[in-house]
Design a protein around this motif. Structure first.
Motif, short mmCIF file in Angstrom:
data_model
loop_
_atom_site.label_atom_id
_atom_site.label_comp_id
_atom_site.label_asym_id
_atom_site.label_seq_id
_atom_site.Cartn_x
_atom_site.Cartn_y
_atom_site.Cartn_z
N PRO A 185 15.42 6.07 50.51
CA PRO A 185 15.75 6.91 51.68
C PRO A 185 16.24 8.30 51.29
CG PRO A 185 16.69 4.71 51.92
CD PRO A 185 16.18 4.80 50.51
N GLY A 186 17.17 8.32 50.35
CA GLY A 186 17.73 9.61 49.92
C GLY A 186 16.70 10.48 49.26
N TRP A 246 14.25 11.97 51.78
CA TRP A 246 14.84 13.02 52.60
C TRP A 246 15.05 14.30 51.81
CZ3 TRP A 246 16.62 15.65 56.66
CH2 TRP A 246 16.41 15.10 57.92
N LEU A 253 12.53 6.88 59.42
CA LEU A 253 12.22 7.97 58.49
C LEU A 253 11.45 9.08 59.20
CD1 LEU A 253 12.10 9.09 55.58
CD2 LEU A 253 9.98 7.80 55.27
N THR A 296 19.86 10.49 56.32
CA THR A 296 19.94 9.33 55.43
C THR A 296 20.84 8.26 56.04
OG1 THR A 296 21.64 10.54 54.22
CG2 THR A 296 19.45 10.54 53.29
N MET A 303 18.69 6.16 58.12
CA MET A 303 17.87 5.27 57.28
C MET A 303 18.70 4.07 56.81
SD MET A 303 14.90 6.87 56.78
CE MET A 303 14.36 6.20 55.24
#
Lengths: 244, 213
Positions: free
Chosen positions: A74-75, A78, A152, A200, A203
């Motif tokens: 996720p991080g 992004w 996302l 994030t 997410m």
């Protein structure tokens, strides 16, 4: 013309009042920029290719193990999307500045903030939105777990709107500088932090099976505030850059 | 209402040097005013001050009797400014460039009119060619086609004759005097003598002295 000059029956150019045809000017600017992007699709594709390249580096650099990748996915997605959007921001006003059309835009008898909003909208349509649509595909590459793909795309779609709007302020401030790209990054990256945190965050919530719409709503609120305040700041930054 | 642009006691300093001080300028309907002076004497700066682009100067500029910056929006609604850069987007065609300018100024007009304006500046047949493929003079002519389309009363032209051939210069001189005869006003910087413009007024910027005639 209310009064005619002596010796002339009627003059062709009446002295007019300001403020006619704003809608037409905004639509024309939007269409012009969209046409310009369509003529040079490479410019719009570069951030997307950059995004894909960066994401490809992570399985190579860290580990192809899906469990470890899923943890950082996720991080990474992004941050990579944010940097890709940033990459394209430098060119937002530069072309117009160099060929003199930015000067003409500033001389239009319309609120500059609304005209630049058309330019920012084109930037989002050709950069932010494609990034948001492409992110789930790259999520597969990073073994992003099921259930967070929609989060996302949705957070990136709204978040990239904020990035375009806020980044345009920096782009306006640095347009007159020969190498403004680096300075632009330093100026606007800190301002992207709230968007990143809530992006994030959404997410993480989606992955944990929790409610992520709350985070999305916060990004929506950030976008609303940006929509209201950023155009004024962009217009001011352009005036500073062009007129000194 | 008759067009009237005035400046009183203008003073502008750049890098510790006065470009001009105590300068009075008046431009009324039916006039062509040529600003002349050596390179670096502040001609472009003066033009930008007079159309409200530069505000950090001493003195005041009045449009229709009202002082800038309050009257700026009204001034811009009547202004056609052609700067040093042609203001033409290279990957758009000539007609797309003109279409944007017309929409921006609020005078939308049919394509036939845009084509006629391009033909008038000698660009018939180049309507749909991306302007990147045109020569410098042809790009300048695309810019000048805006003069044929514009319904703005005040023209401020910064070196409009750059890269234009002899026939083009004559046509442009004719267009300037025609615009003035119709009640418009023209403020122009150029090194061309403008000998075909009747009633031409001059303003010479020369260091500290300004000579108006």
């Amino acid at each position: 013309m209310k009064t005619t000059t002596s010796g002339l029956t009627e003059a062709a150019e009446p002295v007019r009042e300001a403020g006619e045809g704003l809608g037409r000017a905004v639509v024309a600017t939007f269409r012009r920029d969209l046409t310009a992007v369509a003529r040079r699709p490479g410019d719009a594709l570069t951030p997307l290719v950059f995004f894909a390249m960066v994401i490809t580096l992570f399985p190579l650099g860290i580990s192809p193990d899906p469990e470890r990748l899923a943890l950082i996915a996720p991080g990474v997605l992004w941050v990579a999307a944010l940097l890709s959007a940033l990459l394209s921001l430098d060119g937002l006003f530069r072309g117009d500045f160099e060929d003199g059309t930015l000067e003409q835009l500033l001389l239009a008898p319309h609120p500059l903030s609304l005209l630049v909003l058309a330019k920012v909208a084109v930037h989002w349509l050709t950069t932010g939105l494609p990034l948001a649509l492409m992110a789930p595909l790259l999520g597969v590459l990073l073994a992003l777990p099921q259930g967070s793909y929609l989060a996302l795309s949705a957070t990136l779609a709204l978040g990239s709107g904020c990035i375009s709007l806020i980044g345009a302020i920096g782009a306006g401030l640095t347009v007159g500088l020969a190498r403004g790209g680096m300075l632009l990054s330093l100026l606007v990256l800190p301002l992207f932090m709230p968007v990143l945190i809530f992006g994030t965050g959404a997410m993480g919530a989606a992955l944990g099976g929790g409610e992520w719409l709350g985070h999305l709503a916060v990004i929506g609120a950030l976008l609303s505030v940006s929509l209201m305040a950023a155009p004024i700041a962009i217009a001011a930054s352009l005036r500073i850059s062009i007129h000194g | 209402m008759r067009l009237c642009l005035e400046a009183r006691q203008l003073a502008c300093e750049r890098d510790g040097r006065w470009l001009f001080r105590g300068l009075d300028v008046a431009l009324k309907a039916g006039e062509v005013l040529r600003v002349e002076g050596p390179n670096g004497s502040g001609k472009t700066t003066l033009l930008k001050i007079l159309c409200g682009q530069i505000a950090d100067v001493d003195g005041e500029v009045r449009w229709q009797g009202r002082a800038l910056p309050r009257a700026r929006a009204d001034l811009l609604a009547n202004l056609l400014y052609l700067g040093h850069a042609p203001g033409i987007k290279a990957n758009l065609t000539a007609i797309e460039n003109l279409r944007w300018y017309q929409a921006l100024s609020g005078d939308g007009c049919p394509d036939a009119q845009l084509e006629a304006a391009l033909a008038e500046v000698g660009l018939a047949g180049f309507e749909d060619v991306p302007t990147a493929q045109l020569s410098a003079g042809q790009k300048r002519r695309v810019t000048l086609a805006r003069l044929a389309l514009s319904r703005r009363a005040l023209w401020v032209l910064d070196e409009p004759f750059t890269a234009i051939d002899v026939a083009g210069v004559a046509a442009l001189e004719h267009r300037l005097s025609d615009h003035a005869a119709r009640g418009g006003a023209v403020l122009v910087t150029t090194h061309h003598p403008l000998s075909n413009v009747p009633g031409l007024r001059r303003l010479t910027l020369d260091g500290h002295r300004q000579v108006a005639s």
